[in-house]
Design a protein around this motif. Sequence first.
Motif, mmCIF file in Angstrom:
data_model
loop_
_atom_site.group_PDB
_atom_site.id
_atom_site.type_symbol
_atom_site.label_atom_id
_atom_site.label_comp_id
_atom_site.label_asym_id
_atom_site.label_seq_id
_atom_site.Cartn_x
_atom_site.Cartn_y
_atom_site.Cartn_z
ATOM 1 N N THR A 9 0.850 -1.196 0.000
ATOM 2 C CA THR A 9 0.000 0.000 0.000
ATOM 3 C C THR A 9 0.883 1.243 0.000
ATOM 4 O OG1 THR A 9 -0.141 0.028 2.408
ATOM 5 C CG2 THR A 9 -1.896 -1.107 1.250
ATOM 6 N N PHE A 10 0.315 2.323 -0.489
ATOM 7 C CA PHE A 10 0.957 3.632 -0.458
ATOM 8 C C PHE A 10 0.163 4.497 0.505
ATOM 9 C CE2 PHE A 10 2.194 1.733 -4.380
ATOM 10 C CZ PHE A 10 3.476 2.174 -4.607
ATOM 11 N N THR A 11 0.857 5.212 1.362
ATOM 12 C CA THR A 11 0.217 6.049 2.367
ATOM 13 C C THR A 11 0.812 7.444 2.304
ATOM 14 O OG1 THR A 11 -0.048 4.138 3.822
ATOM 15 C CG2 THR A 11 -0.205 6.285 4.855
ATOM 16 N N VAL A 12 -0.055 8.467 2.404
ATOM 17 C CA VAL A 12 0.411 9.846 2.478
ATOM 18 C C VAL A 12 0.036 10.383 3.855
ATOM 19 C CG1 VAL A 12 0.247 12.168 1.504
ATOM 20 C CG2 VAL A 12 0.093 10.170 -0.007
ATOM 21 N N LEU A 13 1.051 10.741 4.647
ATOM 22 C CA LEU A 13 0.842 11.312 5.977
ATOM 23 C C LEU A 13 0.963 12.832 5.853
ATOM 24 C CD1 LEU A 13 3.098 8.891 8.066
ATOM 25 C CD2 LEU A 13 0.672 8.663 7.512
ATOM 26 N N ARG A 36 9.521 13.241 5.433
ATOM 27 C CA ARG A 36 10.161 12.572 6.566
ATOM 28 C C ARG A 36 9.094 12.164 7.574
ATOM 29 N NH1 ARG A 36 15.216 12.228 6.778
ATOM 30 N NH2 ARG A 36 15.409 12.117 9.036
ATOM 31 N N TRP A 37 9.370 11.108 8.301
ATOM 32 C CA TRP A 37 8.459 10.639 9.340
ATOM 33 C C TRP A 37 9.287 10.094 10.490
ATOM 34 C CZ3 TRP A 37 6.723 5.352 10.527
ATOM 35 C CH2 TRP A 37 7.547 4.376 9.979
ATOM 36 N N PHE A 38 8.633 9.853 11.626
ATOM 37 C CA PHE A 38 9.332 9.320 12.787
ATOM 38 C C PHE A 38 8.564 8.154 13.377
ATOM 39 C CE2 PHE A 38 6.346 12.143 14.923
ATOM 40 C CZ PHE A 38 5.973 11.414 16.040
ATOM 41 N N GLU A 48 14.008 9.182 13.132
ATOM 42 C CA GLU A 48 13.430 9.912 12.003
ATOM 43 C C GLU A 48 13.976 9.313 10.722
ATOM 44 O OE1 GLU A 48 13.926 14.144 12.399
ATOM 45 O OE2 GLU A 48 12.952 14.162 14.366
ATOM 46 N N MET A 49 13.112 9.169 9.729
ATOM 47 C CA MET A 49 13.494 8.539 8.464
ATOM 48 C C MET A 49 12.972 9.330 7.284
ATOM 49 S SD MET A 49 12.627 4.658 9.632
ATOM 50 C CE MET A 49 11.458 5.164 10.890
ATOM 51 N N GLY A 50 13.651 9.173 6.159
ATOM 52 C CA GLY A 50 13.262 9.801 4.905
ATOM 53 C C GLY A 50 13.651 8.901 3.746
ATOM 54 N N PRO A 51 13.586 9.427 2.523
ATOM 55 C CA PRO A 51 13.942 8.625 1.356
ATOM 56 C C PRO A 51 15.335 8.009 1.520
ATOM 57 C CG PRO A 51 12.939 10.678 0.666
ATOM 58 C CD PRO A 51 13.153 10.780 2.155
ATOM 59 N N GLY A 52 15.446 6.749 1.165
ATOM 60 C CA GLY A 52 16.706 6.018 1.321
ATOM 61 C C GLY A 52 16.761 5.192 2.594
ATOM 62 N N ASP A 53 15.829 5.428 3.527
ATOM 63 C CA ASP A 53 15.759 4.642 4.762
ATOM 64 C C ASP A 53 14.688 3.572 4.606
ATOM 65 O OD1 ASP A 53 17.657 6.216 6.172
ATOM 66 O OD2 ASP A 53 16.105 7.712 6.563
ATOM 67 N N GLY A 75 4.617 9.771 13.238
ATOM 68 C CA GLY A 75 4.107 11.036 12.717
ATOM 69 C C GLY A 75 5.058 11.613 11.685
ATOM 70 N N THR A 76 4.710 12.759 11.157
ATOM 71 C CA THR A 76 5.540 13.400 10.135
ATOM 72 C C THR A 76 6.501 14.392 10.762
ATOM 73 O OG1 THR A 76 3.832 15.069 9.720
ATOM 74 C CG2 THR A 76 3.826 13.137 8.304
ATOM 75 N N VAL A 77 7.569 14.686 10.020
ATOM 76 C CA VAL A 77 8.590 15.644 10.414
ATOM 77 C C VAL A 77 8.773 16.599 9.235
ATOM 78 C CG1 VAL A 77 11.015 15.933 11.038
ATOM 79 C CG2 VAL A 77 9.769 13.917 11.828
ATOM 80 N N GLY A 78 8.822 17.891 9.509
ATOM 81 C CA GLY A 78 9.082 18.847 8.434
ATOM 82 C C GLY A 78 7.820 19.429 7.825
ATOM 83 N N ASN A 79 8.014 20.124 6.704
ATOM 84 C CA ASN A 79 6.910 20.886 6.118
ATOM 85 C C ASN A 79 6.379 20.318 4.801
ATOM 86 O OD1 ASN A 79 9.076 21.503 4.554
ATOM 87 N ND2 ASN A 79 9.002 23.714 4.868
#
Length: 102
Positions: A9-13, A36-38, A48-53, A75-79
């Motif tokens: 599945t694809f999820t958008v937070l 990014r999300w945590f 905290e993770m982002g693309p590549g993690d 949850g999400t991190v950043g804007n």
Amino acid sequence: MKQSDATITFTVLPVEWVGDWHENPKPQWIIPLSGRWFVETMDGQRVEMGPGDISFGEDQNTKIDAQGHKGHLSGTVGNIPAVLVMVQLAENPTREQACRLS
């Protein structure tokens, strides 16, 4: 890991989203595509993770702690929103033994 059936599945937070404490519904890989999300574990560790993690979640059947937490918080991190791919495995979680990936 052995091969098994999986659901992808694809999820958008959304920006500033923080969920409730919860367990992963099944063992699953979580791969951020953008944003990014945590994840915060019951022992207070936060990653905290982002693309590549990549993250593997397998916290089913946890016991509620003194603060009422069970599983993990995320949850999400950043804007910008976090877009995640979730690969949920159709196998039972590891119980009362070392993680299958260690």
